[in-house]
Write a protein that holds these residues in place. Structure first.
Motif, mmCIF file in Angstrom:
data_model
loop_
_atom_site.group_PDB
_atom_site.id
_atom_site.type_symbol
_atom_site.label_atom_id
_atom_site.label_comp_id
_atom_site.label_asym_id
_atom_site.label_seq_id
_atom_site.Cartn_x
_atom_site.Cartn_y
_atom_site.Cartn_z
ATOM 1 N N MET A 206 1.061 -1.236 -0.133
ATOM 2 C CA MET A 206 -0.331 -0.379 -0.297
ATOM 3 C C MET A 206 0.732 1.036 -0.173
ATOM 4 O O MET A 206 0.712 2.245 -0.664
ATOM 5 N N GLU A 207 1.924 1.108 0.367
ATOM 6 C CA GLU A 207 3.270 2.137 1.212
ATOM 7 C C GLU A 207 3.690 2.533 -0.506
ATOM 8 O O GLU A 207 3.270 4.062 -1.191
ATOM 9 N N VAL A 208 3.790 1.185 -1.371
ATOM 10 C CA VAL A 208 4.566 1.818 -2.522
ATOM 11 C C VAL A 208 3.721 2.301 -3.400
ATOM 12 O O VAL A 208 4.359 2.744 -4.622
ATOM 13 N N SER A 209 2.673 1.399 -3.471
ATOM 14 C CA SER A 209 1.351 2.243 -4.339
ATOM 15 C C SER A 209 0.709 3.752 -4.407
ATOM 16 O O SER A 209 0.542 4.378 -5.321
ATOM 17 N N ALA A 210 1.540 3.406 -3.632
ATOM 18 C CA ALA A 210 1.215 5.506 -3.061
ATOM 19 C C ALA A 210 1.790 6.505 -3.210
ATOM 20 O O ALA A 210 1.522 7.030 -3.871
ATOM 21 N N ARG A 211 3.072 5.824 -3.313
ATOM 22 C CA ARG A 211 4.161 6.299 -4.136
ATOM 23 C C ARG A 211 4.757 6.907 -5.419
ATOM 24 O O ARG A 211 4.669 7.622 -6.161
ATOM 25 N N VAL A 212 3.322 5.545 -5.674
ATOM 26 C CA VAL A 212 3.785 5.620 -7.655
ATOM 27 C C VAL A 212 2.579 6.507 -7.590
ATOM 28 O O VAL A 212 2.508 7.255 -8.986
ATOM 29 N N GLN A 213 1.575 6.049 -7.063
ATOM 30 C CA GLN A 213 0.369 7.092 -7.094
ATOM 31 C C GLN A 213 0.920 8.631 -7.677
ATOM 32 O O GLN A 213 0.349 9.222 -8.094
ATOM 33 N N ARG A 214 1.648 8.805 -6.090
ATOM 34 C CA ARG A 214 1.879 10.400 -6.344
ATOM 35 C C ARG A 214 2.966 10.421 -7.808
ATOM 36 O O ARG A 214 2.878 11.891 -8.011
ATOM 37 N N ALA A 215 3.442 9.940 -7.745
ATOM 38 C CA ALA A 215 4.239 10.020 -8.392
ATOM 39 C C ALA A 215 4.243 10.176 -9.707
ATOM 40 O O ALA A 215 4.334 11.559 -10.829
ATOM 41 N N ARG A 216 3.096 9.493 -10.530
ATOM 42 C CA ARG A 216 2.088 9.134 -12.002
ATOM 43 C C ARG A 216 0.803 10.886 -11.567
ATOM 44 O O ARG A 216 1.673 11.014 -12.904
ATOM 45 N N ILE A 217 0.627 11.179 -10.859
ATOM 46 C CA ILE A 217 0.045 12.256 -10.751
ATOM 47 C C ILE A 217 0.432 13.665 -10.628
ATOM 48 O O ILE A 217 0.961 14.667 -11.407
ATOM 49 N N GLY A 218 1.745 13.815 -9.549
ATOM 50 C CA GLY A 218 2.774 14.630 -10.136
ATOM 51 C C GLY A 218 3.429 14.704 -11.848
ATOM 52 O O GLY A 218 4.257 15.929 -12.330
ATOM 53 N N ALA A 219 3.237 13.874 -12.067
ATOM 54 C CA ALA A 219 4.072 14.243 -13.018
ATOM 55 C C ALA A 219 2.752 14.103 -14.581
ATOM 56 O O ALA A 219 3.201 14.031 -15.939
ATOM 57 N N GLY A 220 1.812 14.847 -14.339
ATOM 58 C CA GLY A 220 0.779 15.037 -14.587
ATOM 59 C C GLY A 220 -0.425 13.655 -15.242
ATOM 60 O O GLY A 220 -1.157 14.336 -16.722
ATOM 61 N N GLY A 221 0.331 12.374 -14.760
ATOM 62 C CA GLY A 221 -0.492 11.801 -15.066
ATOM 63 C C GLY A 221 -1.885 11.462 -14.280
ATOM 64 O O GLY A 221 -2.383 11.835 -14.090
ATOM 65 N N ARG A 222 -2.290 9.583 -14.201
ATOM 66 C CA ARG A 222 -3.910 10.073 -13.727
ATOM 67 C C ARG A 222 -3.600 8.499 -12.777
ATOM 68 O O ARG A 222 -2.270 8.364 -11.987
#
Length: 98
Positions: free
Chosen positions: A45-61
């Motif tokens: 869950m922690e790793v997934s949250a980091r991935v999501q934040r990075a993806r959103i930060g880069a303009g992704g979904r």
């Protein structure tokens, strides 16, 4: 000529006691495995949250559906049909409902 002493047949009480001991040991092992699985899920869950934040930060979904399909396929192939349900539960825990 050597003689052998027959092994006495286990008594019903002895067999039940041995089964109870085996069950107790196996349940302890299951409890330990469950603790480890929960710890791994929390880490996921922690790793997934980091991935999501990075993806959103880069303009992704927030969610990458093709990646989720890869995960669903992997679980189904390795665990059968119930693996799909397990993967869906993990994905929901890690990204929330969509």
């Amino acid at each position: 000529m050597a003689t052998t002493t027959p092994t006495p047949a286990p008594t019903e009480a002895g067999t039940a006691a041995a089964a109870d001991e085996r069950i107790a040991q196996d349940r302890e092992r299951i409890d330990e495995l469950d603790r480890r699985i929960i710890d791994l899920v929390r880490e996921r869950m922690e790793v997934s949250a980091r991935v999501q934040r990075a993806r959103i930060g880069a303009g992704g979904r927030r969610v990458n559906l093709s990646r989720e399909m890869e995960i669903l396929t992997r679980y189904r192939e390795r665990l059968g049909r119930p693996g799909t349900s397990l993967a869906m539960t993990l994905l929901e825990l890690c990204r929330g409902r969509v």
